[in-house]
Design an enzyme around this catalytic site. Structure first.
Site, mmCIF file in Angstrom:
data_model
loop_
_atom_site.group_PDB
_atom_site.id
_atom_site.type_symbol
_atom_site.label_atom_id
_atom_site.label_comp_id
_atom_site.label_asym_id
_atom_site.label_seq_id
_atom_site.Cartn_x
_atom_site.Cartn_y
_atom_site.Cartn_z
ATOM 1 N N ARG A 208 10.501 54.516 84.993
ATOM 2 C CA ARG A 208 10.483 55.968 85.953
ATOM 3 C C ARG A 208 11.070 56.056 87.017
ATOM 4 N NH1 ARG A 208 9.597 57.099 81.094
ATOM 5 N NH2 ARG A 208 7.726 57.987 80.402
ATOM 6 N N GLU A 237 14.229 64.166 88.303
ATOM 7 C CA GLU A 237 14.848 64.570 87.024
ATOM 8 C C GLU A 237 14.586 65.929 86.523
ATOM 9 O OE1 GLU A 237 14.322 61.696 83.732
ATOM 10 O OE2 GLU A 237 15.119 60.162 84.972
ATOM 11 N N HIS A 254 18.486 58.600 81.777
ATOM 12 C CA HIS A 254 17.229 58.553 80.911
ATOM 13 C C HIS A 254 17.426 58.155 79.549
ATOM 14 C CE1 HIS A 254 12.962 59.294 81.908
ATOM 15 N NE2 HIS A 254 13.099 58.441 80.851
#
Length: 378
Positions: A208, A237, A254
């Site tokens: 993360r 993000e 990601h």
């Protein structure tokens, strides 16, 4: 019964249509009108599931086809009596293979052998434990840090994060995101930790974004202190720091967990959980969903060395194919999500059948997750 599914969940329509009417919707944002008459919601990590999204709706079950759950307010779901399931471990193999692809690329570029490096793994769950097993199969020394597991008394030689920073040449993060509490991971790699990393170390974050303080990381890179960086996740993000992207060695959108197998596992896990919730349990054989792999068979002669392993790994997945597209569109609104939505199909190493004339090579490839057999080549 109406089931909303994220439009980027593979096989969702095929599977959930066995249970009710299916409507595919964008994950960011979920259209409020679509929720009005829905009974169940199946999401990915791009959707924030909370009171703001679901208050006043009739949703009775939420499934997330992801291993992580920090995008879901589980306390609210319990309070509202909404059933919930995630897909732990669904993309663990994919993330491990992403890390290997990156490390083998850096090793070739910088001229080092992985067996000459110590890898510190922060977070030894589904991803970290698999990464440890594959690295150790290659003879790579690993150091493990997982305070929750250490405190529970789980078996394993767990070290402190400070020990990993001192000893590891490569530090790779595979933790959940906890914003508070005794095991807080928000900015686990903070300014002080980043400053203490060895000159020439490699830092990898594929869990993360906020686990690593992106501002502090950029400051170290701007200062010119030698550090190689691989980032698949960002803070924030989708509006990542473009200046940081310019300075990292590998930057991706990601997608570390985005193999076809990993996505399919996520979908099947929440499908099975929802069918159980409804009292009509069903199971799905993953192999029945997946298409044939691109390559039928590879023949390998002789022992397995690092350059050969790199070629095999990059035949299945070369991380550079995802680095270049992100750099082309960085800073352009909506493009980060488009890269994820339109992601090119990617398979796992198990999709590659390798026929080896060297018995030891076949055994090692099997440990690494390849579909390998020993067969003397005449």
């Amino acid at each position: 019964m109406k089931i909303l599914v994220d439009e980027n969940m593979p096989y969702a329509r095929e599977l959930f249509s066995r249970l009710g009417e299916v409507q595919a919707v964008p994950g960011r944002p979920i259209p409020q009108a679509a929720l009005d008459d829905a009974d169940a919601l199946m999401v990915r990590s791009v959707t924030q599931v909370n009171r703001d999204l679901l208050a006043g709706k009739n949703i009775r079950f939420v499934g997330t086809a992801t291993a992580g759950t920090d995008h879901v307010d589980e306390d609210y779901l319990r309070e509202a009596g909404v059933g919930f399931s995630a897909a732990p471990g669904c993309n663990a193999i994919a993330v491990v293979e992403y890390v290997f692809s990156a490390l083998l690329m850096l090793a070739e570029r910088d001229g080092f052998a992985l067996t000459d490096r110590t890898v510190g793994i922060v977070g030894v769950g589904n991803v970290g434990s698999r990464l440890q097993a594959r690295l150790e199969a290659l003879g790579v020394r690993t150091l493990l840090c997982d305070p929750p597991r250490a405190d529970r008394g789980d078996s394993g030689d767990f070290r402190t994060l400070d020990e990993l920073v001192r000893e590891a040449d490569i530090l790779t993060f595979h933790t959940p995101l906890f914003k508070e509490g005794p095991y807080k991971t928000l900015h686990l790699a903070d300014e002080a930790l980043i400053a203490r990393l060895k000159p020439g170390a490699i830092l990898i974050n594929a869990c993360r974004g906020p686990v690593v303080d992106n501002a502090a990381l950029l400051a170290r890179l701007e200062a010119g202190q030698p550090l190689s960086v691989v980032l698949d996740v960002w803070e924030p993000e989708p509006a990542l720091n473009v200046e940081l992207l310019k300075r990292v060695d590998i930057g991706t959108a990601h997608i570390a967990g985005y193999t076809l197998e990993g996505k399919a596992r996520g979908t099947t896990q929440v499908f099975e959980a929802y069918s159980q919730f409804l009292g009509t349990p069903q199971q799905v054989a993953l192999a029945t969903l997946l298409p044939p792999p691109e390559f039928g068979r590879i023949t390998l002669q002789g022992p397995l060395d690092q350059p050969t392993l790199k070629r095999l790994v990059h035949l299945v997945y070369d991380v550079r194919r995802d680095d270049a597209p992100l750099r082309r569109v960085a800073g352009m609104p909506g493009e980060f999500d488009k890269l994820r939505k339109n992601y090119q199909e990617r398979r796992e190493w198990s999709s590659l059948y390798v026929q080896c004339d060297d018995e030891a090579a076949a055994a090692l490839l099997q440990k690494l997750g390849f579909n390998a057999t020993h067969h003397p080549i005449r």
